[in-house]
Write a protein that holds these residues in place. Structure first.
Motif, short mmCIF file in Angstrom:
data_model
loop_
_atom_site.label_atom_id
_atom_site.label_comp_id
_atom_site.label_asym_id
_atom_site.label_seq_id
_atom_site.Cartn_x
_atom_site.Cartn_y
_atom_site.Cartn_z
N LEU A 112 -14.17 4.92 -11.95
CA LEU A 112 -13.61 3.58 -12.16
C LEU A 112 -13.58 2.87 -10.82
N PHE A 113 -14.23 1.72 -10.76
CA PHE A 113 -14.31 0.95 -9.51
C PHE A 113 -13.77 -0.46 -9.76
N VAL A 114 -12.79 -0.85 -8.96
CA VAL A 114 -12.21 -2.19 -9.05
C VAL A 114 -12.18 -2.77 -7.64
N SER A 115 -12.70 -3.99 -7.50
CA SER A 115 -12.72 -4.60 -6.16
C SER A 115 -12.60 -6.11 -6.28
N ASP A 116 -12.28 -6.74 -5.14
CA ASP A 116 -12.30 -8.19 -5.07
C ASP A 116 -12.91 -8.60 -3.72
N ASN A 117 -13.27 -9.85 -3.60
CA ASN A 117 -13.87 -10.34 -2.35
C ASN A 117 -12.87 -11.17 -1.56
N GLY A 118 -11.59 -10.80 -1.71
CA GLY A 118 -10.55 -11.51 -0.99
C GLY A 118 -10.43 -11.08 0.46
N LYS A 119 -9.30 -11.37 1.03
CA LYS A 119 -9.13 -11.16 2.47
C LYS A 119 -8.71 -9.74 2.84
N GLY A 120 -8.50 -8.89 1.85
CA GLY A 120 -8.07 -7.54 2.17
C GLY A 120 -6.59 -7.51 2.51
N ILE A 121 -6.17 -6.38 3.05
CA ILE A 121 -4.75 -6.20 3.40
C ILE A 121 -4.66 -5.96 4.90
N GLU A 122 -3.89 -6.80 5.57
CA GLU A 122 -3.74 -6.65 7.01
C GLU A 122 -2.55 -5.74 7.32
N GLY A 123 -2.65 -5.06 8.44
CA GLY A 123 -1.53 -4.23 8.89
C GLY A 123 -1.51 -2.88 8.19
N ASP A 124 -0.31 -2.28 8.20
CA ASP A 124 -0.13 -0.94 7.64
C ASP A 124 -0.06 -1.03 6.12
N PHE A 125 -1.08 -0.45 5.47
CA PHE A 125 -1.15 -0.51 4.00
C PHE A 125 -0.02 0.28 3.36
N GLU A 126 0.31 1.45 3.91
CA GLU A 126 1.33 2.33 3.31
C GLU A 126 2.69 1.63 3.27
N SER A 127 3.00 0.87 4.30
CA SER A 127 4.30 0.21 4.34
C SER A 127 4.41 -0.94 3.36
N LYS A 128 3.26 -1.42 2.85
CA LYS A 128 3.27 -2.55 1.94
C LYS A 128 3.14 -2.13 0.48
N LYS A 129 3.22 -0.85 0.23
CA LYS A 129 3.12 -0.38 -1.15
C LYS A 129 4.35 -0.80 -1.95
N GLY A 130 4.10 -1.40 -3.13
CA GLY A 130 5.19 -1.78 -4.01
C GLY A 130 5.13 -1.00 -5.30
N LEU A 131 5.78 -1.56 -6.33
CA LEU A 131 5.81 -0.88 -7.63
C LEU A 131 4.41 -0.72 -8.22
N GLY A 132 3.59 -1.77 -8.07
CA GLY A 132 2.24 -1.70 -8.60
C GLY A 132 1.44 -0.56 -8.00
N SER A 133 1.54 -0.39 -6.68
CA SER A 133 0.81 0.69 -6.02
C SER A 133 1.31 2.05 -6.48
N ARG A 134 2.61 2.16 -6.67
CA ARG A 134 3.17 3.43 -7.15
C ARG A 134 2.70 3.73 -8.58
N LEU A 135 2.62 2.68 -9.41
CA LEU A 135 2.14 2.88 -10.76
C LEU A 135 0.67 3.32 -10.78
N VAL A 136 -0.15 2.70 -9.91
CA VAL A 136 -1.57 3.11 -9.81
C VAL A 136 -1.66 4.58 -9.42
N ASP A 137 -0.83 4.99 -8.48
CA ASP A 137 -0.84 6.39 -8.05
C ASP A 137 -0.39 7.32 -9.19
N ILE A 138 0.63 6.93 -9.90
CA ILE A 138 1.15 7.76 -11.00
C ILE A 138 0.09 7.92 -12.10
#
Length: 310
Positions: free
Chosen positions: A256-282
């Protein structure tokens, strides 16, 4: 004078006349003729031959009659065994048909129950969505409204699974192509609220998965697309979201591949994880898959997992 003997041998059967003569001083004397009959041995007579022929014929007839009688007895025995085996197979067939009928009835009852469960779950989820949509009409903060919208999208992803299962003849198998395309259509409606039109590139192979796998895939795609809609396309002229589901070559696994051509995520990605990221991991762990996230320039998510065998 003295008596003499006459020996006769190798003479064929028949009637013979023997005349004896004697000579004395040039004078011949003849005895009266002797008549003899040479007969065949008893086993060389025509009567014996005829009787032997009749006996042989009778013996042959008796042998074949006896053989035929034995063959008939064997045939009767075989026919009896065939009848018994046929009857046994017929009884077993009847039992198997009864068993299949019972199983078919149980499967029909199970399908009805599963259909009813999917129907009730779908209705309950849609009721929850309606309640959330009612709350969206109230004057909440932007952060609260966004949280309600996210929750509504997550519930819609789960509701769509039960809706599609409810409308299928097989209540436990889901088509990935149909489900993901329907899900993306729902997500496009969210994207229509944005100022810049967002183009979706969809490439989905059609495989059958169970409802658990379908919900996990739907939740992952929904979270990633919502994340892109919210954060990725700041100052992006032609926003594109790519969703691809493909087979791994020479393997039972799927990517499964999902991508966008946006600006990406700046800085520390781990510190910016929210509920959505946790749900993706689960849900990725629920699929027993391994995923990689690239967020340096554009955002991309790649998950490799093996769907359960149906």
């Amino acid at each position: 004078g003295e008596r003499g003997n006459i020996f006769i041998s190798d003479i064929l059967p028949g009637n013979y006349q023997i005349i004896l003569s004697a000579q004395d001083n040039n004078k011949l004397y003849y005895a009266p003729p002797i008549f003899i009959e040479i007969r065949n041995f008893w086993y060389n007579t025509w009567l014996f031959r005829i009787m032997m022929a009749l006996f042989i014929v009778a013996a042959i007839i008796y042998y074949f009659k006896l053989k035929s009688k034995r063959q008939l007895a064997i045939n009767d025995l075989l026919e009896q065994k065939v009848r018994e085996q046929t009857q046994q197979l017929l009884e077993e067939k009847i039992e198997i048909i009864k068993s299949y009928q019972i199983i078919d009835d149980q499967n029909k009852e199970k399908d009805v129950l599963i259909q009813e469960i999917n129907h009730r779950v779908k209705n309950n989820l849609q009721f929850m969505i309606a309640m959330i949509d009612m709350q969206l009409a109230k004057n909440y903060s932007e952060q609260s409204l966004q949280a309600l919208k996210d929750t509504s999208s997550r519930i819609k992803a789960m509701s769509l699974v039960h809706e599609m299962l409810y409308n299928k003849s097989d209540r436990q198998i889901l088509s990935t192509a149909g489900y993901i395309n329907e899900l993306v259509l729902s997500l496009k409606n969210m994207a229509s609220d944005t100022d810049t039109p967002i183009h979706f590139m969809i490439d989905i192979i059609d495989i059958n998965v169970n409802s658990r796998t379908g919900i996990s895939l739907g939740m992952i795609i929904s979270e990633l697309v919502i994340n892109s809609l919210k954060y990725a396309f700041i100052n992006t002229e032609k926003p594109v979201i790519t969703i691809r589901l493909s087979k791994v070559p020479d393997s039972d696994s799927v990517t499964l591949f999902v991508s966008d051509n946006g600006k990406g995520i700046e800085g520390d990605f781990e510190s910016k994880k929210g509920l959505g990221s946790r749900l993706v991991d689960i849900f990725s762990r629920q699929l027993k898959g391994k995923y990689v996230i690239n967020h340096s320039h554009h955002f991309s998510f790649e998950l490799i997992f093996t769907p359960p065998v149906l």
